[in-house]
Design a protein around this motif. Sequence first.
Motif, PDB file in Angstrom:
ATOM      1  N   GLY A  81      50.730  55.466  74.309  1.00 26.35           N
ATOM      2  CA  GLY A  81      51.499  56.183  75.334  1.00 26.35           C
ATOM      3  C   GLY A  81      52.559  57.081  74.755  1.00 26.35           C
ATOM      4  O   GLY A  81      53.562  57.382  75.401  1.00 26.35           O
ATOM      5  N   ARG A  82      52.365  57.516  73.527  1.00 23.91           N
ATOM      6  CA  ARG A  82      53.383  58.345  72.877  1.00 23.91           C
ATOM      7  C   ARG A  82      52.830  59.689  72.428  1.00 23.91           C
ATOM      8  O   ARG A  82      53.358  60.306  71.507  1.00 23.91           O
ATOM      9  N   ILE A  83      51.766  60.146  73.066  1.00 25.68           N
ATOM     10  CA  ILE A  83      51.183  61.417  72.619  1.00 25.68           C
ATOM     11  C   ILE A  83      51.967  62.589  73.188  1.00 25.68           C
ATOM     12  O   ILE A  83      52.377  62.580  74.345  1.00 25.68           O
ATOM     13  N   ARG A 164      45.952  66.101  81.938  1.00 30.03           N
ATOM     14  CA  ARG A 164      47.159  65.281  81.769  1.00 30.03           C
ATOM     15  C   ARG A 164      47.245  64.134  82.775  1.00 30.03           C
ATOM     16  O   ARG A 164      48.122  63.277  82.654  1.00 30.03           O
ATOM     17  N   LEU A 167      47.417  60.618  81.537  1.00 34.32           N
ATOM     18  CA  LEU A 167      48.675  60.028  81.066  1.00 34.32           C
ATOM     19  C   LEU A 167      49.333  59.152  82.136  1.00 34.32           C
ATOM     20  O   LEU A 167      50.300  58.458  81.851  1.00 34.32           O
ATOM     21  N   ALA A 168      48.791  59.196  83.353  1.00 33.98           N
ATOM     22  CA  ALA A 168      49.361  58.370  84.426  1.00 33.98           C
ATOM     23  C   ALA A 168      49.101  56.892  84.163  1.00 33.98           C
ATOM     24  O   ALA A 168      48.099  56.527  83.544  1.00 33.98           O
ATOM     25  N   ASP A 169      50.005  56.048  84.660  1.00 30.71           N
ATOM     26  CA  ASP A 169      49.879  54.605  84.434  1.00 30.71           C
ATOM     27  C   ASP A 169      48.540  54.061  84.935  1.00 30.71           C
ATOM     28  O   ASP A 169      47.961  53.160  84.348  1.00 30.71           O
ATOM     29  N   HIS A 171      45.719  55.221  84.797  1.00 29.36           N
ATOM     30  CA  HIS A 171      44.594  55.502  83.898  1.00 29.36           C
ATOM     31  C   HIS A 171      44.766  54.848  82.527  1.00 29.36           C
ATOM     32  O   HIS A 171      44.196  55.312  81.531  1.00 29.36           O
ATOM     33  N   ARG A 175      42.638  55.526  79.079  1.00 20.26           N
ATOM     34  CA  ARG A 175      43.213  55.923  77.772  1.00 20.26           C
ATOM     35  C   ARG A 175      42.720  54.976  76.670  1.00 20.26           C
ATOM     36  O   ARG A 175      42.402  55.402  75.571  1.00 20.26           O
TER      37      ARG A 175
END
Lengths: 205, 147
Positions: A81-83, A164, A167-169, A171, A175
């Motif tokens: 979660g840091r991309i 993008r 990047l939602a929680d 999904h 990821r």
Amino acid sequence: MNGSFENHHESHQEWSALSLAFVMGALVSTSALIVLITAPFTKILGPSAFALGAALHGLTAFVLLVVATVSLYLAWRLYMGRIQAFPDLQLATTVMATLAFITITFGNWIYIPYRAKIPDSPRSYFLTNMPEVHQVFFEFKEFTALFTLPLATAAAFILWRYGRQILADRHARTRTAIAILIALHFFYFVIAFGLGAAVTKLKAI
Amino acid sequence: MKPAEASVVETSPVTVPGVPGPVGQTAAEPQSIPNGAAIAAYLAAMIGMLAMGIVVFACEASKAFSEKIYALGKGWMPGADGIGPYSGKETILLLAWLGSWAILHPLLRRKHLDGYLGLTLFLAGVGIATTLVWPPVWHFFLDHSSK
């Protein structure tokens, strides 16, 4: 004022990327031209009729190794979660899928002389002198290489389709799936790359 | 926007753990895409790999089946004469992968499914496919079955 600064910043970035591509292209072209004019380039490829195919197979595989390594790092960032370089991951996975396809195509081409039914072909040589090299390692390599194409394609498709939103929680599992697809692509590719290099060292086409 | 997708509207800014502030979509942006399309994509990849694994194993077990797979590759692939049954095994991977994707994508793309189950199925299939293309496994089973 702020918008103007951002526009300037964006156009500067675009200009920088284009100029970097131009400089790289100019350097590679100049070097290639000098080598082709002044050095016996064909000698280093070897006498085989399939020398060019083998060189291109190795070259695309090497570039894929670099891109797959970059993607693996970006996939780890995505998983954590840091991309921040999300578009870079979209591009890298697309390049991975494209290069996997090209490398497999060149691989098919040079598989013809590898398994030619003549005593001096690598397959005949291995079966006579060291059968395990063909029966275990080469056989495994030729199939794991094929796995790389659907894995990279699936990763690239998901990244482009969701953008993008990935990047939602909600999904988070998707990821994770992308990170696994890229990690597996890297795993199977490294097997194919390493065994391909080892087999070529023992007996080239 | 399609009706099925309208039921999963994001209502708050999207954040990513570890990244300060909202990242990506907000309520004002397009609605969230269900995860079905992603699951269809990676399950199709797994199905392609698994189908090829099964065919590779079957070709080792049966010369007649191997000839049929070779004929399949020769039917369309340039240079298939030179690479033998490998051309047919590649064909099976492509057909199973792209064919299953063409079926799964329209079936799943509007659904939000259990990602954990999808990933479990995917990893199980990939594990079996890898086992089936590991030559010592053919040798072990085929040597024992011929005794």
